[in-house]
Design an enzyme around this catalytic site. Sequence first.
Site, PDB file in Angstrom:
ATOM      1  N   ILE A  99       0.881  -1.161   0.000  1.00 58.10           N
ATOM      2  CA  ILE A  99       0.000   0.000   0.000  1.00 58.10           C
ATOM      3  C   ILE A  99       0.922   1.214   0.000  1.00 58.10           C
ATOM      4  O   ILE A  99       1.841   1.309   0.815  1.00 58.10           O
ATOM      5  CB  ILE A  99      -0.950  -0.002   1.217  1.00 58.10           C
ATOM      6  CG1 ILE A  99      -1.894   1.206   1.175  1.00 58.10           C
ATOM      7  CG2 ILE A  99      -0.209  -0.063   2.527  1.00 58.10           C
ATOM      8  CD1 ILE A  99      -2.980   1.175   2.258  1.00 58.10           C
ATOM      9  N   SER A 100       0.737   2.124  -0.938  1.00 55.43           N
ATOM     10  CA  SER A 100       1.677   3.223  -1.133  1.00 55.43           C
ATOM     11  C   SER A 100       1.684   4.184   0.049  1.00 55.43           C
ATOM     12  O   SER A 100       0.704   4.319   0.786  1.00 55.43           O
ATOM     13  CB  SER A 100       1.342   3.996  -2.413  1.00 55.43           C
ATOM     14  OG  SER A 100       1.553   3.210  -3.554  1.00 55.43           O
ATOM     15  N   GLN A 101       2.809   4.860   0.214  1.00 54.19           N
ATOM     16  CA  GLN A 101       2.953   5.944   1.182  1.00 54.19           C
ATOM     17  C   GLN A 101       1.831   6.965   0.973  1.00 54.19           C
ATOM     18  O   GLN A 101       1.521   7.329  -0.155  1.00 54.19           O
ATOM     19  CB  GLN A 101       4.314   6.582   0.945  1.00 54.19           C
ATOM     20  CG  GLN A 101       4.652   7.784   1.773  1.00 54.19           C
ATOM     21  CD  GLN A 101       5.959   8.410   1.309  1.00 54.19           C
ATOM     22  OE1 GLN A 101       6.474   8.085   0.241  1.00 54.19           O
ATOM     23  NE2 GLN A 101       6.495   9.309   2.109  1.00 54.19           N
TER      24      GLN A 101
END
Length: 245
Positions: free
Chosen positions: A75-77
């Site tokens: 899950i991206s920053q």
Amino acid sequence: MAASGSRHPPISDDATSFAAQRERMVAQQISARGVRDPLVLAAMRQVPREAFLPERMRDLAYDDSPLPIGHGQTISQPYIVAAMIEALQLNGGERVLEIGAGSGYAAAVLAQIAGEVTTIERIGALADKAAAALAALGIGNVQVRQGDGSRGWPPGAPYDAIVVAAGGPHLPQSLKTQLAIGGRLVMPVGADQSAQRLVRLTRTSVDDVRCEQLADVRFVPLIGDEGWASVAPEPRADRPATVRK
């Protein structure tokens, strides 16, 4: 005395804590780093990132970092999610295609702004989890599809905006042709899988496009017919990794 059933369910301490963390995330990680679009900031305040993480990782939901979600994906920053959505230059109500659903979090943020979101995920187990998380939050304007995201999703084309949450060796032709005139494609592009440049392509006419380079980024590879054939092996521990400068 209040009538039976007239009150909202009590808000848990966890929910209150997460809401406060979410406000701090927007202020300290996103707004402070230059994201200004009020639609994006409002969407990031609205969507509970913890709802897209395994229970054991929810205390890390508002850390300023990507987090593993299984199957070699992340899950991206939060800042990257906000910056990429801002780069799409949405005004509200658009038809958006996302490549790389992952946990479903970015699609949920997009859904607060766009009229309709289609998100494609190559890995079936992740597609199922993303769809379940979105449904649990009552988000009804996102369709989760399993497939090769490098080829887009022709049944829903043309799209006003396309965002790709994986790095490819080039901008896939299929995605370019599925953009509406005036549409924007935002994607990480690089000659190898270790690092990319975030690129925004605008389709200015049937045959013409304009490209801009926005930032240095690092994403998981886009696997597919118009992406990478497979994931490159990690550098061996007994040899120094190549450092890009």
